[in-house]
Design a protein around this motif. Structure first.
Motif, mmCIF file in Angstrom:
data_model
loop_
_atom_site.group_PDB
_atom_site.id
_atom_site.type_symbol
_atom_site.label_atom_id
_atom_site.label_comp_id
_atom_site.label_asym_id
_atom_site.label_seq_id
_atom_site.Cartn_x
_atom_site.Cartn_y
_atom_site.Cartn_z
ATOM 1 N N ALA A 237 0.840 -1.212 0.000
ATOM 2 C CA ALA A 237 0.000 0.000 0.000
ATOM 3 C C ALA A 237 0.868 1.252 0.000
ATOM 4 C CB ALA A 237 -0.932 -0.005 1.205
ATOM 5 N N PHE A 238 1.951 1.221 0.752
ATOM 6 C CA PHE A 238 2.854 2.377 0.828
ATOM 7 C C PHE A 238 3.339 2.774 -0.568
ATOM 8 C CE2 PHE A 238 6.906 4.486 1.193
ATOM 9 C CZ PHE A 238 6.839 5.240 2.357
ATOM 10 N N TYR A 239 3.809 1.780 -1.316
ATOM 11 C CA TYR A 239 4.382 2.069 -2.642
ATOM 12 C C TYR A 239 3.304 2.450 -3.654
ATOM 13 C CZ TYR A 239 8.537 0.154 -0.496
ATOM 14 O OH TYR A 239 9.591 -0.059 0.361
ATOM 15 N N GLU A 240 2.133 1.857 -3.537
ATOM 16 C CA GLU A 240 1.035 2.246 -4.423
ATOM 17 C C GLU A 240 0.627 3.698 -4.166
ATOM 18 O OE1 GLU A 240 -0.755 0.759 -6.976
ATOM 19 O OE2 GLU A 240 0.979 -0.579 -6.952
ATOM 20 N N ASN A 241 0.599 4.076 -2.895
ATOM 21 C CA ASN A 241 0.181 5.430 -2.539
ATOM 22 C C ASN A 241 1.206 6.485 -2.957
ATOM 23 O OD1 ASN A 241 -2.246 4.536 -1.435
ATOM 24 N ND2 ASN A 241 -1.367 4.260 0.603
ATOM 25 N N LEU A 242 2.457 6.069 -3.100
ATOM 26 C CA LEU A 242 3.476 7.018 -3.569
ATOM 27 C C LEU A 242 3.173 7.529 -4.982
ATOM 28 C CD1 LEU A 242 7.008 5.754 -2.414
ATOM 29 C CD2 LEU A 242 5.796 7.827 -1.709
ATOM 30 N N LYS A 243 2.384 6.774 -5.730
ATOM 31 C CA LYS A 243 2.025 7.213 -7.086
ATOM 32 C C LYS A 243 1.189 8.497 -7.041
ATOM 33 C CE LYS A 243 2.163 2.469 -8.892
ATOM 34 N NZ LYS A 243 1.370 1.327 -9.413
ATOM 35 N N LEU A 244 0.430 8.668 -5.962
ATOM 36 C CA LEU A 244 -0.307 9.915 -5.777
ATOM 37 C C LEU A 244 0.668 11.076 -5.573
ATOM 38 C CD1 LEU A 244 -2.840 11.641 -5.219
ATOM 39 C CD2 LEU A 244 -2.709 10.877 -2.827
ATOM 40 N N VAL A 245 1.686 10.852 -4.760
ATOM 41 C CA VAL A 245 2.674 11.910 -4.499
ATOM 42 C C VAL A 245 3.415 12.277 -5.781
ATOM 43 C CG1 VAL A 245 4.584 12.629 -3.011
ATOM 44 C CG2 VAL A 245 2.899 11.003 -2.150
ATOM 45 N N ASP A 246 3.698 11.286 -6.613
ATOM 46 C CA ASP A 246 4.354 11.565 -7.906
ATOM 47 C C ASP A 246 3.542 12.580 -8.714
ATOM 48 O OD1 ASP A 246 6.306 9.708 -7.292
ATOM 49 O OD2 ASP A 246 5.395 8.087 -8.452
ATOM 50 N N LYS A 247 2.230 12.367 -8.755
ATOM 51 C CA LYS A 247 1.355 13.260 -9.531
ATOM 52 C C LYS A 247 1.332 14.664 -8.918
ATOM 53 C CE LYS A 247 -1.756 9.426 -10.832
ATOM 54 N NZ LYS A 247 -1.703 9.472 -12.290
ATOM 55 N N LEU A 248 1.279 14.734 -7.597
ATOM 56 C CA LEU A 248 1.232 16.030 -6.914
ATOM 57 C C LEU A 248 2.554 16.776 -7.052
ATOM 58 C CD1 LEU A 248 -0.662 14.903 -3.693
ATOM 59 C CD2 LEU A 248 -1.617 16.089 -5.683
ATOM 60 N N ASP A 249 3.650 16.029 -7.019
ATOM 61 C CA ASP A 249 4.973 16.648 -7.212
ATOM 62 C C ASP A 249 5.056 17.359 -8.560
ATOM 63 O OD1 ASP A 249 5.923 15.840 -4.763
ATOM 64 O OD2 ASP A 249 7.096 14.149 -5.522
ATOM 65 N N GLU A 250 4.467 16.751 -9.588
ATOM 66 C CA GLU A 250 4.495 17.348 -10.925
ATOM 67 C C GLU A 250 3.773 18.689 -10.948
ATOM 68 O OE1 GLU A 250 2.969 14.717 -13.873
ATOM 69 O OE2 GLU A 250 4.361 13.083 -13.393
ATOM 70 N N ILE A 251 2.616 18.752 -10.282
ATOM 71 C CA ILE A 251 1.839 20.000 -10.249
ATOM 72 C C ILE A 251 2.606 21.076 -9.474
ATOM 73 C CG2 ILE A 251 -0.340 21.068 -9.535
ATOM 74 C CD1 ILE A 251 -1.591 18.259 -9.723
ATOM 75 N N ALA A 252 3.173 20.679 -8.339
ATOM 76 C CA ALA A 252 3.918 21.636 -7.509
ATOM 77 C C ALA A 252 5.131 22.167 -8.253
ATOM 78 C CB ALA A 252 4.340 20.961 -6.204
ATOM 79 N N GLN A 253 5.842 21.271 -8.922
ATOM 80 C CA GLN A 253 7.041 21.683 -9.655
ATOM 81 C C GLN A 253 6.677 22.675 -10.766
ATOM 82 O OE1 GLN A 253 9.287 18.392 -11.186
ATOM 83 N NE2 GLN A 253 11.078 19.635 -11.653
ATOM 84 N N ALA A 254 5.582 22.408 -11.461
ATOM 85 C CA ALA A 254 5.155 23.295 -12.541
ATOM 86 C C ALA A 254 4.765 24.671 -12.001
ATOM 87 C CB ALA A 254 3.982 22.675 -13.293
ATOM 88 N N LYS A 255 4.248 24.700 -10.770
ATOM 89 C CA LYS A 255 3.837 25.979 -10.175
ATOM 90 C C LYS A 255 4.993 26.697 -9.488
ATOM 91 C CE LYS A 255 0.061 28.106 -7.590
ATOM 92 N NZ LYS A 255 -0.463 28.818 -8.788
ATOM 93 N N GLY A 256 6.058 25.975 -9.229
ATOM 94 C CA GLY A 256 7.211 26.578 -8.563
ATOM 95 C C GLY A 256 7.058 26.666 -7.053
ATOM 96 N N VAL A 257 6.301 25.718 -6.472
ATOM 97 C CA VAL A 257 6.144 25.666 -5.017
ATOM 98 C C VAL A 257 6.497 24.265 -4.528
ATOM 99 C CG1 VAL A 257 4.342 27.433 -5.025
ATOM 100 C CG2 VAL A 257 3.681 25.004 -5.123
ATOM 101 N N GLU A 258 6.666 24.115 -3.221
ATOM 102 C CA GLU A 258 6.891 22.792 -2.653
ATOM 103 C C GLU A 258 5.564 22.018 -2.628
ATOM 104 O OE1 GLU A 258 8.768 23.045 1.163
ATOM 105 O OE2 GLU A 258 10.084 24.680 0.521
ATOM 106 N N THR A 259 5.670 20.709 -2.689
ATOM 107 C CA THR A 259 4.454 19.894 -2.642
ATOM 108 C C THR A 259 3.702 20.132 -1.336
ATOM 109 O OG1 THR A 259 5.502 18.231 -4.051
ATOM 110 C CG2 THR A 259 3.550 17.541 -2.832
ATOM 111 N N SER A 260 4.432 20.347 -0.246
ATOM 112 C CA SER A 260 3.786 20.650 1.029
ATOM 113 C C SER A 260 2.969 21.933 0.932
ATOM 114 C CB SER A 260 4.829 20.782 2.143
ATOM 115 O OG SER A 260 5.786 21.783 1.819
#
Length: 329
Positions: A237-260
């Motif tokens: 479950a841990f590794y499957e859920n990391l796929k969500l963070v991957d998607k969020l990281d992409e949005i944050a990076q494009a906006k120029g902010v931290e994922t947090s």
């Protein structure tokens, strides 16, 4: 820089608050001076609504920490709106909100520790098994005795909130809200909050560190940490859920902010009444978290995030099986 405000217990507070749990309910709590630096940074940045509980560490440790902070910095007493959860056994966290003598004794002890700092809002950490009406009438009685200013709610369903609201005004609702925890029942409470104009304390807004990649694997979670027993942090479950963070990281990076920061700004965007309460003992992190209230997400970004949440199924529950029964009652 100021941040957007909302009213809690009659006072204007920042739209990002501060959660103090990890400062004392922690296998390796930070030194008091380290905690003080983070607490001061939170207040100075505008995070002036604080979340604590009677059971956050042994012997009311979190309450003692707050009291000691106000002794050192008395000028902050009136700046902070203090929201305290209790009505629970200190070792098992079993709900005791149906026992007025227990709750009264608990509140008097908390006040003796805090001295002349007011308990702005008090709520049960979890509803007892007794009828809700009985439990909330106990709160009203203790409120009239002057033991705290306003009544709050924690981990309650829309149905229970409707019942409680017929008994007393509710100052704030505390539930878990994050990009990692946004199930239908949670969404319903967010909608209820917006419709009734009752603020929400969104606890664990960064998914207990999951959204910030604090842990690279389940083995990284230290022994004694509560997350060791949470299904969504375990095994596959841990590794499957990391796929969500991957998607969020992409949005944050494009906006120029931290994922947090993206995660916190998203919670602020949900309504005019959502207050994420991230916790940290690092003053720089506290400042970064609090400044997230000023990040505006575009309609396209919000749509992208909504599409991700609607299509991604988080694996595993947010608490161990035995604790799930007390959530959203």
């Amino acid at each position: 820089m100021s941040i957007p405000q909302v009213t809690v217990a009659g006072k204007s507070v920042g739209r990002v608050g501060y959660g103090l749990m990890q400062l004392t309910w922690n296998p390796k709590p930070p030194a008091e001076e380290v905690s003080f630096a983070a607490m001061k940074a939170a207040a100075d940045a505008g995070a002036t609504c604080w979340s604590t509980a009677t059971f956050y560490g042994p012997d009311f440790a979190n309450i003692h920490l707050i009291a000691n902070f106000f002794k050192k910095y008395p000028e902050y007493k009136d700046k902070i709106v203090l929201v305290i959860k209790g009505g629970a056994d200190y070792t098992t966290i079993a709900p005791k909100g149906d026992d007025i003598d227990f709750v009264r004794k608990e509140l008097k002890h908390v006040q003796s520790i805090l001295g002349d700092k007011t308990i702005d809002v008090f709520s049960y950490a979890r509803l007892p098994d007794a009828p809700l009406e009985e439990a909330f009438k106990i709160l009203v009685t203790l409120q009239k005795e002057g033991l705290f200013k306003d009544i709050g709610a924690s981990e309650m369903s829309v149905e229970s909130l409707d019942k409680a609201l017929k008994i007393t005004p509710i100052a704030i609702i505390e539930i878990e809200v994050s990009l990692f925890s946004f199930e239908p029942a949670i969404r319903s409470v967010v909608d209820w909050s917006r419709n009734h104009k009752v603020p929400i304390f969104a606890y664990s807004p960064l998914g207990r560190g999951f959204l910030t990649r604090t842990y690279k694997s389940p083995e990284d979670i230290p022994e004694g940490d509560f997350k060791k027993y949470v299904p969504r942090f375990q095994g596959e479950a841990f590794y499957e859920n990391l796929k969500l963070v991957d998607k969020l990281d992409e949005i944050a990076q494009a906006k120029g902010v931290e994922t947090s920061q993206l995660a916190l700004a998203w919670i602020v965007s949900l309504s005019d009444y959502t207050i994420p309460i991230p916790g940290s003992s690092n003053p720089d992190r506290v400042k970064s978290n609090t400044s997230s209230a000023n990040i505006k997400l575009t309609s396209d970004e919000l749509t992208t995030i909504s599409d991700i949440l609607d299509s991604f199924e988080v694996k595993g529950t947010r608490y161990p099986a035995h604790a799930m029964k007390d959530l959203m009652k």
